[in-house]
Design a protein around this motif. Structure first.
Motif, PDB file in Angstrom:
ATOM      1  N   CYS A 132      -3.921  -5.049  -4.825  1.00 36.93           N
ATOM      2  CA  CYS A 132      -3.834  -3.943  -3.867  1.00 36.93           C
ATOM      3  C   CYS A 132      -4.407  -2.634  -4.407  1.00 36.93           C
ATOM      4  N   PRO A 133      -3.918  -2.101  -5.542  1.00 34.31           N
ATOM      5  CA  PRO A 133      -4.479  -0.828  -6.009  1.00 34.31           C
ATOM      6  C   PRO A 133      -5.934  -0.928  -6.436  1.00 34.31           C
ATOM      7  N   LEU A 134      -6.351  -2.105  -6.945  1.00 35.72           N
ATOM      8  CA  LEU A 134      -7.736  -2.271  -7.355  1.00 35.72           C
ATOM      9  C   LEU A 134      -8.668  -2.265  -6.144  1.00 35.72           C
ATOM     10  N   VAL A 135      -8.256  -2.946  -5.086  1.00 36.74           N
ATOM     11  CA  VAL A 135      -9.063  -2.963  -3.861  1.00 36.74           C
ATOM     12  C   VAL A 135      -9.154  -1.562  -3.270  1.00 36.74           C
ATOM     13  N   LEU A 136      -8.014  -0.882  -3.210  1.00 40.46           N
ATOM     14  CA  LEU A 136      -8.022   0.471  -2.643  1.00 40.46           C
ATOM     15  C   LEU A 136      -8.852   1.426  -3.503  1.00 40.46           C
ATOM     16  N   LEU A 137      -8.800   1.248  -4.818  1.00 37.40           N
ATOM     17  CA  LEU A 137      -9.606   2.091  -5.704  1.00 37.40           C
ATOM     18  C   LEU A 137     -11.090   1.855  -5.461  1.00 37.40           C
ATOM     19  N   ALA A 138     -11.475   0.594  -5.296  1.00 34.50           N
ATOM     20  CA  ALA A 138     -12.879   0.280  -5.035  1.00 34.50           C
ATOM     21  C   ALA A 138     -13.331   0.835  -3.685  1.00 34.50           C
ATOM     22  N   THR A 180       0.816  -1.209   0.000  1.00 30.93           N
ATOM     23  CA  THR A 180       0.000   0.000   0.000  1.00 30.93           C
ATOM     24  C   THR A 180       0.853   1.263   0.000  1.00 30.93           C
ATOM     25  N   VAL A 181       1.855   1.326   0.835  1.00 24.28           N
ATOM     26  CA  VAL A 181       2.712   2.520   0.876  1.00 24.28           C
ATOM     27  C   VAL A 181       3.493   2.683  -0.431  1.00 24.28           C
ATOM     28  N   PRO A 182       4.180   1.644  -0.947  1.00 25.53           N
ATOM     29  CA  PRO A 182       4.895   1.835  -2.217  1.00 25.53           C
ATOM     30  C   PRO A 182       4.002   2.275  -3.374  1.00 25.53           C
ATOM     31  N   VAL A 183       2.794   1.712  -3.472  1.00 20.81           N
ATOM     32  CA  VAL A 183       1.947   1.989  -4.626  1.00 20.81           C
ATOM     33  C   VAL A 183       1.185   3.293  -4.465  1.00 20.81           C
ATOM     34  N   GLU A 184       0.720   3.593  -3.257  1.00 22.90           N
ATOM     35  CA  GLU A 184      -0.209   4.712  -3.062  1.00 22.90           C
ATOM     36  C   GLU A 184       0.404   5.959  -2.443  1.00 22.90           C
ATOM     37  N   MET A 185       1.643   5.884  -1.971  1.00 24.91           N
ATOM     38  CA  MET A 185       2.227   7.046  -1.279  1.00 24.91           C
ATOM     39  C   MET A 185       2.276   8.264  -2.179  1.00 24.91           C
ATOM     40  N   ALA A 186       2.613   8.083  -3.446  1.00 28.11           N
ATOM     41  CA  ALA A 186       2.691   9.220  -4.362  1.00 28.11           C
ATOM     42  C   ALA A 186       1.334   9.903  -4.494  1.00 28.11           C
ATOM     43  N   TYR A 187       0.263   9.106  -4.533  1.00 29.51           N
ATOM     44  CA  TYR A 187      -1.074   9.682  -4.652  1.00 29.51           C
ATOM     45  C   TYR A 187      -1.510  10.361  -3.354  1.00 29.51           C
ATOM     46  N   PHE A 243      -1.302   2.537   9.409  1.00 33.97           N
ATOM     47  CA  PHE A 243      -2.399   2.938   8.520  1.00 33.97           C
ATOM     48  C   PHE A 243      -3.345   3.921   9.209  1.00 33.97           C
ATOM     49  N   GLY A 244      -3.565   3.717  10.506  1.00 32.30           N
ATOM     50  CA  GLY A 244      -4.432   4.635  11.238  1.00 32.30           C
ATOM     51  C   GLY A 244      -3.881   6.048  11.267  1.00 32.30           C
ATOM     52  N   VAL A 245      -2.580   6.178  11.475  1.00 30.75           N
ATOM     53  CA  VAL A 245      -1.942   7.500  11.472  1.00 30.75           C
ATOM     54  C   VAL A 245      -2.032   8.125  10.082  1.00 30.75           C
ATOM     55  N   MET A 246      -1.804   7.334   9.044  1.00 31.01           N
ATOM     56  CA  MET A 246      -1.897   7.849   7.678  1.00 31.01           C
ATOM     57  C   MET A 246      -3.320   8.326   7.360  1.00 31.01           C
ATOM     58  N   PHE A 247      -4.318   7.608   7.872  1.00 28.96           N
ATOM     59  CA  PHE A 247      -5.706   7.994   7.658  1.00 28.96           C
ATOM     60  C   PHE A 247      -6.008   9.354   8.304  1.00 28.96           C
ATOM     61  N   LEU A 248      -5.446   9.591   9.474  1.00 26.62           N
ATOM     62  CA  LEU A 248      -5.708  10.827  10.204  1.00 26.62           C
ATOM     63  C   LEU A 248      -4.835  11.995   9.753  1.00 26.62           C
ATOM     64  N   ALA A 249      -3.761  11.709   8.998  1.00 26.27           N
ATOM     65  CA  ALA A 249      -2.765  12.742   8.657  1.00 26.27           C
ATOM     66  C   ALA A 249      -3.360  13.809   7.748  1.00 26.27           C
ATOM     67  N   GLU A 250      -3.129  15.061   8.128  1.00 26.03           N
ATOM     68  CA  GLU A 250      -3.522  16.198   7.292  1.00 26.03           C
ATOM     69  C   GLU A 250      -2.310  17.010   6.864  1.00 26.03           C
TER      70      GLU A 250
END
Length: 424
Positions: free
Chosen positions: A372-378, A251-258, A311-318
């Motif tokens: 991974c990216p397909l699940v996260l996209l959905a 998740t971090v390697p694929v989605e961090m840029a986004y 993941f919880g910290v990343m979710f809350l990060a602004e």
């Protein structure tokens, strides 16, 4: 004992001799080549991650580009996942070294193909062929580690494989971001590095075919070795965990840029550096795992819990710093997760089944990477944001940790004998 599979003597006993020398220049070169080969699929997984936004801009007019461009990064994993079991069977029947050399050469051919391709569909097809080569390379390298080494040395080098792969990911993130500034196609030149590795592998890696295929097999009362049945049931559980663990791992390697792009960061160098910092934590997690010298199974609940917290910290990060902190925490967990899953799987395999078993594990791991990216996209479509999707994955990781811990406690209550880690 139900729910607990201790490592067999061949996996933990230092008195079991390794079938090849474990010191000297030849040994160092052999280990270096195996680690370098193991890094090639990681290169395929992360090198172009920093340039995905640029690539998506380039193909903005292509229908479905939002879903297709991330597939250019992860479609090799689909090929690897589909073909790794077959590669494992071929490895066991035809030999590890020959297949490794051929696949390493093909990796360069397919990996550099996007340099002269203009169609997104053609690029994705070439990336699928990269996955074909990766299936053979990763299965061969991991199987050879199991062939060449035994006892704690085997566990050590499997952990080292993860550490090298994680460290290379850090380098590839920085490299991809740096060279990506010159154009989104430029990073594909790096795939040609396998042309250097192939001839070295041909000359420096010994052929393990001379070792008897029944070295690790049990013996009957008369001392005659008998062939074990393939451990389908034992591998099924660890492969299921591996499939989910791969989604957590990538998740971090694929989605961090986004995620950084959502916070307003567009500079590819900054994206590459931020992701590399998080990836460096994966190395720390792998080192921690190697030093603990514990059976991997009881560690899995805590490892999944660490990933969930990240993941919880990343979710809350602004803010960008808080996002990076969450990614670092997550990657410490994933650095421990991968070697724990791999050593758990390898401990269940005899020599004659090692290629097939490794192939099945690779199929589960890279299958999880692909989806991974397909699940996260959905999930993003359902919850409204990528950060929210990461939070949902974190909740799933927490539930897996709780489920593993509960199952382990029930197994301990059913059998009062001490657990293997309590005897360590």
């Amino acid at each position: 004992m139900p729910g607990s599979v201790p490592l067999p003597p061949a996996a933990v006993d230092d008195t079991v001799p390794s079938p090849v020398p474990v010191s000297g220049p030849a040994h160092l070169l052999r280990v270096t080549l195996l680690m370098a080969g193991s890094c090639l699929p990681i290169l395929g997984a992360v090198l172009i991650a920093p340039v995905l936004p640029k690539m998506q801009d380039h193909f903005a007019s292509t229908p479905g580009a939002k879903a297709l461009v991330p597939l250019a990064l992860t479609v090799p994993a689909l090929s690897l996942a589909l073909l790794a079991p077959f590669a494992g069977v071929i490895v066991d029947r035809l030999g590890r070294k020959r297949l490794l050399i051929v696949a390493t050469l093909l990796y360069a051919v397919f990996g550099t193909a996007p340099l002269y391709l203009d169609s997104l569909g053609a690029i994705i097809a070439s990336r699928a062929l990269v996955g074909v080569a990766e299936a053979a390379i990763m299965t061969c390298c991991t199987t050879l580690i199991g062939d060449y080494y035994s006892g704690h040395r085997r566990v050590k080098y499997l952990a080292l494989q993860t550490m090298c792969a994680s460290a290379s990911a850090t380098v590839f993130f920085v490299l991809g971001g740096a060279v990506g500034a010159a154009g989104w196609k430029v990073p594909f030149w790096v795939y040609a590095v396998s042309l250097v590795l192939a001839p070295l592998m041909a000359t420096a890696l010994p052929n393990p075919a001379a070792r008897a295929a029944t070295d690790d097999a049990p013996a009957d009362m008369a001392g005659v070795q008998v062939k074990r049945a393939f451990p389908w049931r034992q591998l099924a559980g660890i492969c299921a965990l591996t499939f989910f663990g791969a989604m957590v791992f990538y998740t971090v390697p694929v989605e961090m840029a986004y995620l950084l792009d959502d916070l307003g960061v567009e500079d590819t160098g900054v994206i590459g550096l931020s992701t590399a910092l998080a990836s460096a934590a994966t190395v720390g997690g792998a080192i921690t795992f190697a030093r603990l010298k514990r059976s991997p199974d009881p560690m899995l609940p805590a490892v999944f819990a660490i990933c969930a917290v990240g993941f919880g910290v990343m979710f809350l990060a602004e803010t960008v710093p808080l996002l990076v902190v969450g990614a670092v925490v997550n990657c410490v967990g994933t650095g421990m997760l991968l070697p724990a899953l791999l050593t758990s799987a390898m401990s269940r395999l005899a020599f004659e089944d090692r290629g097939r078993g490794t192939g099945l594990w690779m199929a589960a791991f890279f299958g999880g990477e692909f989806v991974c990216p397909l699940v996260l996209l959905a999930v993003e479509s359902a919850v409204g944001s990528l950060a929210g999707a990461v939070g949902v994955l974190g909740l799933a990781a927490a539930l897996v940790a709780a489920g593993l811990l509960t199952a382990r406690r029930r197994a301990g209550a059913a059998d009062p004998r001490p657990l293997p880690e309590q005897l360590a």
